[in-house]
Scaffold this motif. Structure first.
Motif, PDB file in Angstrom:
ATOM      1  N   VAL A  22       2.736   4.772  -1.543  1.00  0.00           N
ATOM      2  CA  VAL A  22       3.752   5.759  -1.942  1.00  0.00           C
ATOM      3  C   VAL A  22       4.175   6.496  -0.674  1.00  0.00           C
ATOM      4  CG1 VAL A  22       4.264   7.810  -3.314  1.00  0.00           C
ATOM      5  CG2 VAL A  22       2.804   6.011  -4.271  1.00  0.00           C
ATOM      6  N   ASN A  23       5.299   6.072  -0.113  1.00  0.00           N
ATOM      7  CA  ASN A  23       5.814   6.712   1.110  1.00  0.00           C
ATOM      8  C   ASN A  23       6.738   7.858   0.721  1.00  0.00           C
ATOM      9  OD1 ASN A  23       4.619   5.091   3.131  1.00  0.00           O
ATOM     10  ND2 ASN A  23       6.073   3.434   2.696  1.00  0.00           N
ATOM     11  N   VAL A  24       6.277   9.078   0.947  1.00  0.00           N
ATOM     12  CA  VAL A  24       7.105  10.251   0.613  1.00  0.00           C
ATOM     13  C   VAL A  24       7.895  10.602   1.881  1.00  0.00           C
ATOM     14  CG1 VAL A  24       7.064  12.517  -0.511  1.00  0.00           C
ATOM     15  CG2 VAL A  24       5.146  10.948  -0.830  1.00  0.00           C
ATOM     16  N   VAL A  95      -4.708   9.440   2.201  1.00  0.00           N
ATOM     17  CA  VAL A  95      -3.541  10.038   2.847  1.00  0.00           C
ATOM     18  C   VAL A  95      -3.284   9.284   4.140  1.00  0.00           C
ATOM     19  CG1 VAL A  95      -4.910  11.824   4.072  1.00  0.00           C
ATOM     20  CG2 VAL A  95      -2.465  12.168   3.684  1.00  0.00           C
ATOM     21  N   ASP A  96      -2.034   8.873   4.306  1.00  0.00           N
ATOM     22  CA  ASP A  96      -1.626   8.107   5.495  1.00  0.00           C
ATOM     23  C   ASP A  96      -1.115   9.132   6.505  1.00  0.00           C
ATOM     24  OD1 ASP A  96       0.474   5.114   5.861  1.00  0.00           O
ATOM     25  OD2 ASP A  96      -0.442   6.434   7.367  1.00  0.00           O
ATOM     26  N   THR A  97      -1.964   9.535   7.435  1.00  0.00           N
ATOM     27  CA  THR A  97      -1.580  10.568   8.401  1.00  0.00           C
ATOM     28  C   THR A  97      -2.297  10.363   9.730  1.00  0.00           C
ATOM     29  OG1 THR A  97      -1.349  12.952   8.779  1.00  0.00           O
ATOM     30  CG2 THR A  97      -3.406  12.215   7.746  1.00  0.00           C
ATOM     31  N   ILE A 114      -8.908   8.948   4.654  1.00  0.00           N
ATOM     32  CA  ILE A 114      -7.872   9.219   5.657  1.00  0.00           C
ATOM     33  C   ILE A 114      -7.452   7.869   6.219  1.00  0.00           C
ATOM     34  CG2 ILE A 114      -7.224  10.484   7.739  1.00  0.00           C
ATOM     35  CD1 ILE A 114      -8.338  12.222   5.363  1.00  0.00           C
ATOM     36  N   ASN A 115      -6.193   7.524   6.025  1.00  0.00           N
ATOM     37  CA  ASN A 115      -5.638   6.288   6.557  1.00  0.00           C
ATOM     38  C   ASN A 115      -4.876   6.642   7.828  1.00  0.00           C
ATOM     39  OD1 ASN A 115      -4.391   3.866   7.069  1.00  0.00           O
ATOM     40  ND2 ASN A 115      -2.868   4.106   5.435  1.00  0.00           N
ATOM     41  N   ASP A 116      -5.522   6.461   8.962  1.00  0.00           N
ATOM     42  CA  ASP A 116      -4.957   6.918  10.240  1.00  0.00           C
ATOM     43  C   ASP A 116      -4.473   5.719  11.042  1.00  0.00           C
ATOM     44  OD1 ASP A 116      -6.390   8.722  13.137  1.00  0.00           O
ATOM     45  OD2 ASP A 116      -4.362   7.995  12.702  1.00  0.00           O
ATOM     46  N   VAL A 185     -11.457  -1.137   8.951  1.00  0.00           N
ATOM     47  CA  VAL A 185     -10.586  -1.440  10.097  1.00  0.00           C
ATOM     48  C   VAL A 185      -9.333  -2.174   9.626  1.00  0.00           C
ATOM     49  CG1 VAL A 185     -12.419  -1.560  11.830  1.00  0.00           C
ATOM     50  CG2 VAL A 185     -11.742  -3.624  10.595  1.00  0.00           C
ATOM     51  N   ASP A 186      -8.297  -2.081  10.480  1.00  0.00           N
ATOM     52  CA  ASP A 186      -7.008  -2.681  10.137  1.00  0.00           C
ATOM     53  C   ASP A 186      -6.357  -3.094  11.463  1.00  0.00           C
ATOM     54  OD1 ASP A 186      -4.185  -1.516   8.146  1.00  0.00           O
ATOM     55  OD2 ASP A 186      -4.254  -3.026   9.720  1.00  0.00           O
ATOM     56  N   PRO A 187      -5.974  -4.370  11.618  1.00  0.00           N
ATOM     57  CA  PRO A 187      -5.427  -4.834  12.900  1.00  0.00           C
ATOM     58  C   PRO A 187      -4.044  -4.272  13.227  1.00  0.00           C
ATOM     59  CG  PRO A 187      -5.492  -6.626  11.305  1.00  0.00           C
ATOM     60  CD  PRO A 187      -6.156  -5.464  10.654  1.00  0.00           C
ATOM     61  N   LEU A 217      -5.677  -5.453   5.068  1.00  0.00           N
ATOM     62  CA  LEU A 217      -4.475  -6.157   5.514  1.00  0.00           C
ATOM     63  C   LEU A 217      -3.253  -5.341   5.093  1.00  0.00           C
ATOM     64  CD1 LEU A 217      -4.468  -9.072   6.800  1.00  0.00           C
ATOM     65  CD2 LEU A 217      -3.618  -9.874   4.612  1.00  0.00           C
ATOM     66  N   GLY A 218      -2.431  -4.972   6.080  1.00  0.00           N
ATOM     67  CA  GLY A 218      -1.222  -4.197   5.776  1.00  0.00           C
ATOM     68  C   GLY A 218       0.012  -4.957   6.243  1.00  0.00           C
ATOM     69  N   VAL A 219       0.448  -5.939   5.451  1.00  0.00           N
ATOM     70  CA  VAL A 219       1.598  -6.764   5.860  1.00  0.00           C
ATOM     71  C   VAL A 219       2.775  -6.633   4.896  1.00  0.00           C
ATOM     72  CG1 VAL A 219       0.193  -8.476   7.088  1.00  0.00           C
ATOM     73  CG2 VAL A 219       0.656  -8.771   4.626  1.00  0.00           C
ATOM     74  N   ARG A 221       5.957  -6.342   2.924  1.00  0.00           N
ATOM     75  CA  ARG A 221       7.361  -6.073   3.218  1.00  0.00           C
ATOM     76  C   ARG A 221       7.661  -5.812   4.694  1.00  0.00           C
ATOM     77  NH1 ARG A 221       9.272  -1.947  -1.675  1.00  0.00           N
ATOM     78  NH2 ARG A 221       8.785  -3.348  -3.418  1.00  0.00           N
ATOM     79  N   LYS A 222       6.826  -6.318   5.586  1.00  0.00           N
ATOM     80  CA  LYS A 222       7.055  -6.010   7.002  1.00  0.00           C
ATOM     81  C   LYS A 222       8.125  -6.907   7.627  1.00  0.00           C
ATOM     82  CE  LYS A 222       3.384  -3.025   8.040  1.00  0.00           C
ATOM     83  NZ  LYS A 222       2.168  -2.670   8.786  1.00  0.00           N
ATOM     84  N   ARG A 223       8.652  -6.432   8.739  1.00  0.00           N
ATOM     85  CA  ARG A 223       9.818  -7.064   9.354  1.00  0.00           C
ATOM     86  C   ARG A 223       9.552  -8.522   9.724  1.00  0.00           C
ATOM     87  NH1 ARG A 223      14.359  -4.894  11.777  1.00  0.00           N
ATOM     88  NH2 ARG A 223      13.547  -2.768  11.597  1.00  0.00           N
ATOM     89  N   VAL A 260      -5.987  -4.872   0.486  1.00  0.00           N
ATOM     90  CA  VAL A 260      -4.603  -5.081   0.919  1.00  0.00           C
ATOM     91  C   VAL A 260      -3.821  -3.808   0.602  1.00  0.00           C
ATOM     92  CG1 VAL A 260      -4.527  -7.606   0.715  1.00  0.00           C
ATOM     93  CG2 VAL A 260      -4.011  -6.192  -1.285  1.00  0.00           C
ATOM     94  N   ARG A 261      -2.863  -3.495   1.473  1.00  0.00           N
ATOM     95  CA  ARG A 261      -2.002  -2.307   1.287  1.00  0.00           C
ATOM     96  C   ARG A 261      -0.625  -2.841   0.944  1.00  0.00           C
ATOM     97  NH1 ARG A 261       1.669   0.484   4.243  1.00  0.00           N
ATOM     98  NH2 ARG A 261       1.812   2.757   3.896  1.00  0.00           N
ATOM     99  N   VAL A 262      -0.187  -2.596  -0.291  1.00  0.00           N
ATOM    100  CA  VAL A 262       1.028  -3.266  -0.798  1.00  0.00           C
ATOM    101  C   VAL A 262       1.954  -2.281  -1.506  1.00  0.00           C
ATOM    102  CG1 VAL A 262      -0.119  -5.502  -1.062  1.00  0.00           C
ATOM    103  CG2 VAL A 262      -0.118  -3.869  -2.971  1.00  0.00           C
ATOM    104  N   HIS A 263       3.255  -2.660  -1.545  1.00  0.00           N
ATOM    105  CA  HIS A 263       4.253  -1.838  -2.244  1.00  0.00           C
ATOM    106  C   HIS A 263       4.389  -2.265  -3.705  1.00  0.00           C
ATOM    107  CE1 HIS A 263       5.139  -1.612   2.046  1.00  0.00           C
ATOM    108  NE2 HIS A 263       5.618  -0.418   1.811  1.00  0.00           N
ATOM    109  N   ALA A 264       4.335  -3.582  -3.928  1.00  0.00           N
ATOM    110  CA  ALA A 264       4.445  -4.112  -5.299  1.00  0.00           C
ATOM    111  C   ALA A 264       3.037  -4.452  -5.763  1.00  0.00           C
ATOM    112  CB  ALA A 264       5.328  -5.359  -5.310  1.00  0.00           C
TER     113      ALA A 264
HETATM  114  N1  LIG Z   1      -3.565   1.189   7.232  1.00  0.00           N
HETATM  115  C1  LIG Z   1      -2.235   0.959   7.358  1.00  0.00           C
HETATM  116  N2  LIG Z   1      -1.350   1.947   7.113  1.00  0.00           N
HETATM  117  C2  LIG Z   1      -0.013   1.710   7.256  1.00  0.00           C
HETATM  118  N3  LIG Z   1       0.874   2.707   7.034  1.00  0.00           N
HETATM  119  C3  LIG Z   1       2.206   2.473   7.188  1.00  0.00           C
HETATM  120  C4  LIG Z   1       2.668   1.211   7.557  1.00  0.00           C
HETATM  121  C5  LIG Z   1       4.121   0.979   7.718  1.00  0.00           C
HETATM  122  O1  LIG Z   1       4.607   0.254   6.643  1.00  0.00           O
HETATM  123  P1  LIG Z   1       5.405   0.979   5.430  1.00  0.00           P
HETATM  124  O2  LIG Z   1       6.352   1.941   6.087  1.00  0.00           O
HETATM  125  O3  LIG Z   1       6.088  -0.140   4.734  1.00  0.00           O
HETATM  126  O4  LIG Z   1       4.416   1.669   4.615  1.00  0.00           O
HETATM  127  N4  LIG Z   1       1.801   0.190   7.773  1.00  0.00           N
HETATM  128  C6  LIG Z   1       0.447   0.431   7.643  1.00  0.00           C
HETATM  129  C7  LIG Z   1      -0.531  -0.603   7.883  1.00  0.00           C
HETATM  130  O5  LIG Z   1      -0.200  -1.747   8.236  1.00  0.00           O
HETATM  131  N5  LIG Z   1      -1.838  -0.292   7.728  1.00  0.00           N
END
Ligand SMILES: Nc1nc2ncc(COP(=O)(O)O)nc2c(=O)[nH]1
Length: 282
Positions: A22-24, A95-97, A114-116, A185-187, A217-219, A221-223, A260-264
């Protein structure tokens, strides 16, 4: 079947965990602006939980290449109402910060991780803060903020160097007092990495096991997926890359990765259910 590691303080579903995004923010790459309104963001979070998300990842700063950073007040204003409301409804929230002040406020509002994306490198106070907060910490491979991220995308061997650099970040996290059983960990797909680097990391994803920690894995919808699926020089829109994202979730589940970190959420949750069923003894 390979055991999936448990992270203290987070759900342990016994399969690859699904983190719903959830990207605010007004400007995230794949869904910028869609969930900027807190009520919309909360509603979307509930929808993702209903679709099977184990964790909801709430972010208030876009990390897309070239994005300008929101100030601290803006980031807090974006994420806190959403974290508070989703937590109140019983959701497990990360929280993605990259900011320690946001991490502290988010945990006070109920966040459990904390997702840093900077892996502790953007804010010198982050690692010690996370240690005091005693929550899970996602340490991602990162080489700098969006504005100069691509100048950093130079490697002799991306997998070896990502592992080496992550190990430095992880050693600093443990030295700061973060318990190893709270680390993921996340590459960092797309962060200081070209499409070729992303594909090489995916082909050799098992090598990250040398770090001895759960891998996310955070892939989604990526470019690099938009580029793979381009029609000539017209990139496939990010929102039309969910099937390709799901294909990589299959890879994650087959390798028994932590999450996995996903939008759908639903398609990815379903793909994991299928792979898990196949892995059951006959
Ligand atoms: N842990 C983690 N967090 C992230 N947060 C934002 C984005 C950018 O993608 P988005 O803007 O589509 O969320 N990618 C990651 C990622 O690959 N891993």
């Amino acid at each position: 079947m390979k055991e999936i590691p448990v992270v203290t303080g987070l759900p342990a579903p016994g399969r690859t965990l699904v983190m719903g995004v959830v990207n605010v923010t007004p400007d995230s790459f794949s869904d910028g602006g869609e969930w900027l309104d807190p009520d919309d963001a909360v509603r979307h979070g509930h929808d993702l939980i209903a679709e099977g998300a184990d964790v909801i990842d709430v972010g208030g700063e876009s990390t897309r290449p070239g994005a300008t950073r929101p100030d601290l007040e803006t980031e807090l204003r974006r994420v806190l109402p959403v974290i508070t409301e989703l937590t109140r409804a019983g959701a497990v929230v990360s929280v993605d910060t990259m900011r320690s002040e946001v991490a502290t406020a988010a945990v006070e509002a109920g966040a459990k991780m904390i997702n840093d994306v900077s892996g502790g490198r953007a804010d010198p106070a982050m690692l010690s803060t996370v240690a005091e907060l005693e929550v899970a910490y996602l340490c991602m491979h990162w080489r700098g903020h969006s504005e100069d991220m691509f100048s950093q995308a130079v490697y002799d061997d991306v997998v070896t160097e990502v592992i080496t650099e992550l190990r430095v970040q992880l050693d600093q996290a443990v030295a700061a007092g973060i318990a190893p059983d709270r680390l993921v960990v996340d590459p960092g797909f797309g962060f200081a990495k070209t499409a070729d680097h992303n594909w090489e990391l995916l082909r050799r994803i098992d090598e990250l096991a040398v770090l001895g920690l759960p891998v996310l894995l955070g892939v989604s919808r990526k470019r690099f997926l938009s580029r793979l699926l381009a029609d000539g020089d017209r990139l496939r829109p990010a929102r039309q890359c969910d099937d390709a994202s799901m294909a990589l979730t299959v890879v994650a589940a087959q390798h028994r990765l932590w999450g996995v970190r996903v939008h759908a959420v639903r398609p990815n949750r379903d793909a994991i259910a299928v792979i898990d069923q196949l892995a059951q003894p006959g």
